[in-house]
Design an enzyme around this catalytic site. Sequence first.
Site, PDB file in Angstrom:
ATOM      1  N   ASP A  82       0.852  -1.194   0.000  1.00  0.00           N
ATOM      2  CA  ASP A  82       0.000   0.000   0.000  1.00  0.00           C
ATOM      3  C   ASP A  82       0.891   1.249   0.000  1.00  0.00           C
ATOM      4  OD1 ASP A  82      -2.437   1.364   0.177  1.00  0.00           O
ATOM      5  OD2 ASP A  82      -2.439   1.336   2.371  1.00  0.00           O
ATOM      6  N   HIS A  83       0.646   2.164  -0.931  1.00  0.00           N
ATOM      7  CA  HIS A  83       1.365   3.451  -0.985  1.00  0.00           C
ATOM      8  C   HIS A  83       2.891   3.314  -1.001  1.00  0.00           C
ATOM      9  CE1 HIS A  83      -2.213   5.962  -0.582  1.00  0.00           C
ATOM     10  NE2 HIS A  83      -2.631   5.128   0.361  1.00  0.00           N
ATOM     11  N   HIS A 180      -7.741   9.870   3.880  1.00  0.00           N
ATOM     12  CA  HIS A 180      -7.409   8.839   4.864  1.00  0.00           C
ATOM     13  C   HIS A 180      -7.838   9.264   6.278  1.00  0.00           C
ATOM     14  CE1 HIS A 180      -4.297   7.749   1.700  1.00  0.00           C
ATOM     15  NE2 HIS A 180      -4.977   6.638   1.867  1.00  0.00           N
ATOM     16  N   GLY A 181      -8.016   8.278   7.147  1.00  0.00           N
ATOM     17  CA  GLY A 181      -8.231   8.577   8.558  1.00  0.00           C
ATOM     18  C   GLY A 181      -9.687   8.700   8.957  1.00  0.00           C
ATOM     19  N   LYS A 184     -12.997  12.701   7.699  1.00  0.00           N
ATOM     20  CA  LYS A 184     -12.961  12.842   6.244  1.00  0.00           C
ATOM     21  C   LYS A 184     -13.717  14.068   5.738  1.00  0.00           C
ATOM     22  CE  LYS A 184     -12.593   7.851   5.595  1.00  0.00           C
ATOM     23  NZ  LYS A 184     -11.142   7.795   5.447  1.00  0.00           N
ATOM     24  N   SER A 214     -12.964   4.120   4.386  1.00  0.00           N
ATOM     25  CA  SER A 214     -13.616   3.709   5.634  1.00  0.00           C
ATOM     26  C   SER A 214     -14.860   4.543   5.902  1.00  0.00           C
ATOM     27  CB  SER A 214     -12.647   3.846   6.821  1.00  0.00           C
ATOM     28  OG  SER A 214     -11.772   2.747   6.869  1.00  0.00           O
ATOM     29  N   ASP A 256      -8.747   0.752   6.298  1.00  0.00           N
ATOM     30  CA  ASP A 256      -7.832   0.596   7.422  1.00  0.00           C
ATOM     31  C   ASP A 256      -8.456   1.179   8.699  1.00  0.00           C
ATOM     32  OD1 ASP A 256      -5.735   0.247   9.108  1.00  0.00           O
ATOM     33  OD2 ASP A 256      -4.314   1.504   8.047  1.00  0.00           O
ATOM     34  N   ARG A 260      -9.093  -0.322  12.614  1.00  0.00           N
ATOM     35  CA  ARG A 260      -8.518   0.249  13.836  1.00  0.00           C
ATOM     36  C   ARG A 260      -9.615   0.563  14.855  1.00  0.00           C
ATOM     37  NH1 ARG A 260      -3.886   4.449  11.481  1.00  0.00           N
ATOM     38  NH2 ARG A 260      -2.896   2.924  10.117  1.00  0.00           N
ATOM     39  N   ARG A 281      -4.350 -12.029  25.706  1.00  0.00           N
ATOM     40  CA  ARG A 281      -5.258 -12.852  24.893  1.00  0.00           C
ATOM     41  C   ARG A 281      -6.714 -12.520  25.193  1.00  0.00           C
ATOM     42  NH1 ARG A 281      -2.530 -18.407  26.698  1.00  0.00           N
ATOM     43  NH2 ARG A 281      -2.881 -17.295  28.671  1.00  0.00           N
TER      44      ARG A 281
END
Length: 309
Positions: A82-83, A180-181, A184, A214, A256, A260, A281
């Site tokens: 990516d990029h 991104h992010g 937007k 996203s 992405d 997240r 876990r």
Amino acid sequence: MALITTKEMFAKAINSDYAIGAFNVNNMEIIQGIVEAAQIEQAPLILQVSAGARKYAKPVYLIKLVEAAIADTGVDVALHLDHGEDFDICKKCVDDGFTSVMIDGSKHPFEENIRLTKEVVDYAHDHGVVVEAELGKLAGVEDNIKVDARSATFTDPDEAAEFVERTGVDSLAIAIGTSHGAYKFKGEPYLDFERLKKIHELIPDTPLVLHGASSVLKEFVDRCNQYGGEIPGAQGVPEEMIREAVKYGICKVNIDTDLRLAMTAEIRRVLAENPGEFDPRKYLGPGRDAITRMVQHKIRDMLNASGTK
Ligand code: G3H
Ligand code: 13P
Ligand code: ZN
């Protein structure tokens, strides 16, 4: 079961009503969570690795983890850089066994972007690897792009046609208003669909890629904020807009931020509700499950790609 290129998946997707999700991976739980979703949904899958992910996890770990996920589940995966910002990182990934690389020359002038992209295309194609390039600039987080400024940053349809012709690139990332992010849009979300349609008309056989796709799902933002996070005013691309874009040549949808947010929201919840817990876990597992559920939702409801494998 294998590492495959995107050639066949894009060829099937380009004239249909679905797109392929390209999900960014950084560690084992993220890889497992995404691949399990693709397995359940029987959907084609692209896993992508950024320069930041390579730095964080080291390339060999990510490659071996993806290979392990393929061996474990039988899911075919396209492994994509990516990029990539220069020839060297693209070459490294080709040599490491990636099946697809992105050369992002969008910050360069048109002619330099063409030269750089062509250099990567020549090397990658010699090694059976496909290439994504980018033309136009994604909006900055803070930009509320005015109409007259759009032509300066958004992808020019005629240039896109010339770019594809002269570089021989396999797919093209375009700029039509996403960024991104998690922040937007400041006001109403806006994507330039007329521009997208024009690009698709001029290069109907070129799979188009939507970065910054996203949706910043409210459920996860709210959960983060409820359990101690501070993500005020986050806003993504509404899912109906992604569905609309998929009708006009968008074959690859990059996600992405939603990964997240889904993972972080769940980890925050588990830790807040179980303050005595310190076994990783016990929170990474639920974080991984949250990713699986979110990716299943994307594949099924937004990308319309369930059962298309
Ligand atoms: O395009 C950006 C992706 O979300 C990758 O982000 O550079 O922080 O790994 P990163
Ligand atoms: P998001 O930040 O919208 O998830 O975009 C990711 C992306 O474009 C990766 O290349
Ligand atoms: Zn991107």
